[in-house]
Design an enzyme around this catalytic site. Structure first.
Site, PDB file in Angstrom:
ATOM      1  N   LYS A 214       0.860  -1.189   0.000  1.00 37.22           N
ATOM      2  CA  LYS A 214       0.000   0.000   0.000  1.00 37.22           C
ATOM      3  C   LYS A 214       0.890   1.230   0.000  1.00 37.22           C
ATOM      4  CE  LYS A 214      -3.570   2.396   2.637  1.00 37.22           C
ATOM      5  NZ  LYS A 214      -4.550   2.274   3.724  1.00 37.22           N
ATOM      6  N   LYS A 267      -2.219  -1.385  -3.788  1.00 34.28           N
ATOM      7  CA  LYS A 267      -3.089  -0.223  -3.693  1.00 34.28           C
ATOM      8  C   LYS A 267      -2.269   1.039  -3.806  1.00 34.28           C
ATOM      9  CE  LYS A 267      -6.101   1.987  -0.412  1.00 34.28           C
ATOM     10  NZ  LYS A 267      -6.490   2.069   0.953  1.00 34.28           N
TER      11      LYS A 267
HETATM   12  C1  PBG Z   1      -7.525   3.177   5.691  1.00 40.95           C
HETATM   13  C2  PBG Z   1      -7.814   3.138   4.233  1.00 40.95           C
HETATM   14  C3  PBG Z   1      -7.629   4.140   3.266  1.00 40.95           C
HETATM   15  C4  PBG Z   1      -8.154   3.642   2.080  1.00 40.95           C
HETATM   16  C5  PBG Z   1      -8.622   2.368   2.344  1.00 40.95           C
HETATM   17  N1  PBG Z   1      -8.377   2.063   3.671  1.00 40.95           N
HETATM   18  C6  PBG Z   1      -7.136   5.521   3.386  1.00 40.95           C
HETATM   19  C7  PBG Z   1      -5.723   5.822   3.652  1.00 40.95           C
HETATM   20  O1  PBG Z   1      -4.866   4.964   3.790  1.00 40.95           O
HETATM   21  O2  PBG Z   1      -5.467   7.012   3.754  1.00 40.95           O
HETATM   22  C8  PBG Z   1      -8.218   4.397   0.766  1.00 40.95           C
HETATM   23  C9  PBG Z   1      -9.215   3.880  -0.194  1.00 40.95           C
HETATM   24  C10 PBG Z   1      -9.511   4.770  -1.338  1.00 40.95           C
HETATM   25  O3  PBG Z   1      -8.880   5.828  -1.562  1.00 40.95           O
HETATM   26  O4  PBG Z   1     -10.417   4.403  -2.066  1.00 40.95           O
HETATM   27  N2  PBG Z   1      -6.206   3.088   6.060  1.00 40.95           N
END
Ligand code: PBG
Length: 341
Positions: A214, A267
């Protein structure tokens, strides 16, 4: 017949209408898709999310009907995100038995056949918006200078304290009936901690989908509005991955595999298809990709201006994510695209 152009290779032969389907390498099915759903414990009616047209935060009382709408399109799985009644520095509402995700999960699994994944993270539950409780950052000069009033420079997420919270969150989700737990906080050791906790509590059959690679991405902007999870100061670059790094993703994901991750997620998706494709080559696990809020918002914005055909670009995006090597895709386009299939 005389033909002064004798081409041995004519790839166009296989692009004629009746043969295209037979030679197509990639297919997209509703069963490949997971629809994110936002449940808001502070709402008593559905609230549209401005930066994500077509999506809403729904009250707990509407969680079941929201999921039924998803199921009607042919999509079989949802990922639940919660907006809690209150926030505090430790994010304690994230593992409350009567918490928003726990309550919604209980209702959805009792009343529908949806496969329910839950996002296990603290950023929607902490009052500072970071993905775990904070600690002073230890630096070489930590003892020589006085207290730095710039929080950004001195506070960071306490990794190991966060692991304890994640264990409690995962167990509370599983107790509520969650089918799969998806930790998204990028804490070191999070998969192993959650696996251990689930196993101790008798949930050894509940799989973990790790947000394994991520990235610290600007494409999460609209989600942070939707889930009210923007960090109050600083950013997440001390725990999420540097967009500059690809080889690091392999190392990072190997750790999650060693700790027992069942599904590996990349992601965001579109700007990181090289990562999807290299994980596909390196690992035999199912690979998931999260087509995030910013990827959704930008196509919507362009289509609202009449610059892009939304249906076409959404379909092409998802197909490309699969072609790169993803087996499953989390996407805000899930319902729209599944409906067309
Ligand atoms: C929580 C989380 C996030 C997303 C999914 N789970 C936000 C982040 O890490 O700031 C983002 C999902 C999206 O942008 O569609 N940690």
């Amino acid at each position: 017949m005389d033909n002064d152009r004798s081409l041995t290779h004519r790839p166009r032969r296989l692009r004629q209408d009746r043969i295209r389907g037979l030679v197509s390498e990639t297919s997209l099915e509703p069963s490949d898709l997971i629809a994110p759903v936002f449940v808001d414990a502070t709402a008593d009616e559905r609230v549209p999310i401005d930066s994500m047209p077509g999506h809403e935060r729904v009250p707990v009382s509407d969680a079941v009907s929201r999921v039924e709408e998803v199921l009607e399109t042919g999509v079989e799985a949802v990922m639940l995100f919660g907006i809690p009644t209150s926030k505090d520095p430790d994010g304690t509402r994230a593992w409350a038995d009567d918490g928003v995700v726990q309550e919604a999960t209980r209702r959805i699994t009792a009343e529908t056949d949806a496969y329910v994944l839950t996002d296990a993270c603290l950023c929607e539950y902490t009052d500072h918006g970071h993905c775990g409780p904070l600690e002073e950052e230890l630096r070489g000069d930590a003892h020589s200078h006085g207290h730095d009033p710039d929080l950004d420079a001195t506070l960071t997420v306490d990794n190991d304290a966060t692991l304890e919270a994640l264990e409690k969150i995962a167990v509370s989700h599983a107790e509520a009936g969650a089918d799969m737990i998806a930790p998204s906080g990028m804490m070191d050791g999070m998969v192993g901690a959650i696996r251990g906790a689930l196993d101790r509590e008798g949930f050894e059959h509940v799989p973990i989908m790790s947000y394994a690679a991520k990235y610290e991405s600007a494409f999460y902007g609209p989600f942070r509005d939707a889930a009210d999870g923007a960090p109050a100061f600083g950013n997440r670059r001390h725990y999420q991955m540097d967009p500059a790094n690809a080889r690091e993703a392999i190392r990072e994901v190997e750790l999650d595999v060693d700790q027992g991750a069942d599904v590996l997620m990349v992601k965001p998706a579109l700007p990181y298809l090289d990562i999807v494709s290299s994980l596909r080559r390196e690992f035999d696990h199912p690979i998931a990709a999260y087509n995030v809020s910013g990827e959704y918002a930008m196509l919507h914005a362009a289509s609202e201006k009449g610059w892009l055909d939304l249906e076409a670009v959404a379909h092409e995006s998802l197909l490309s994510i699969k072609r790169a090597g993803a087996d499953l895709i989390l996407t805000y386009f899930a319902e729209r695209i599944a409906r067309k299939m």
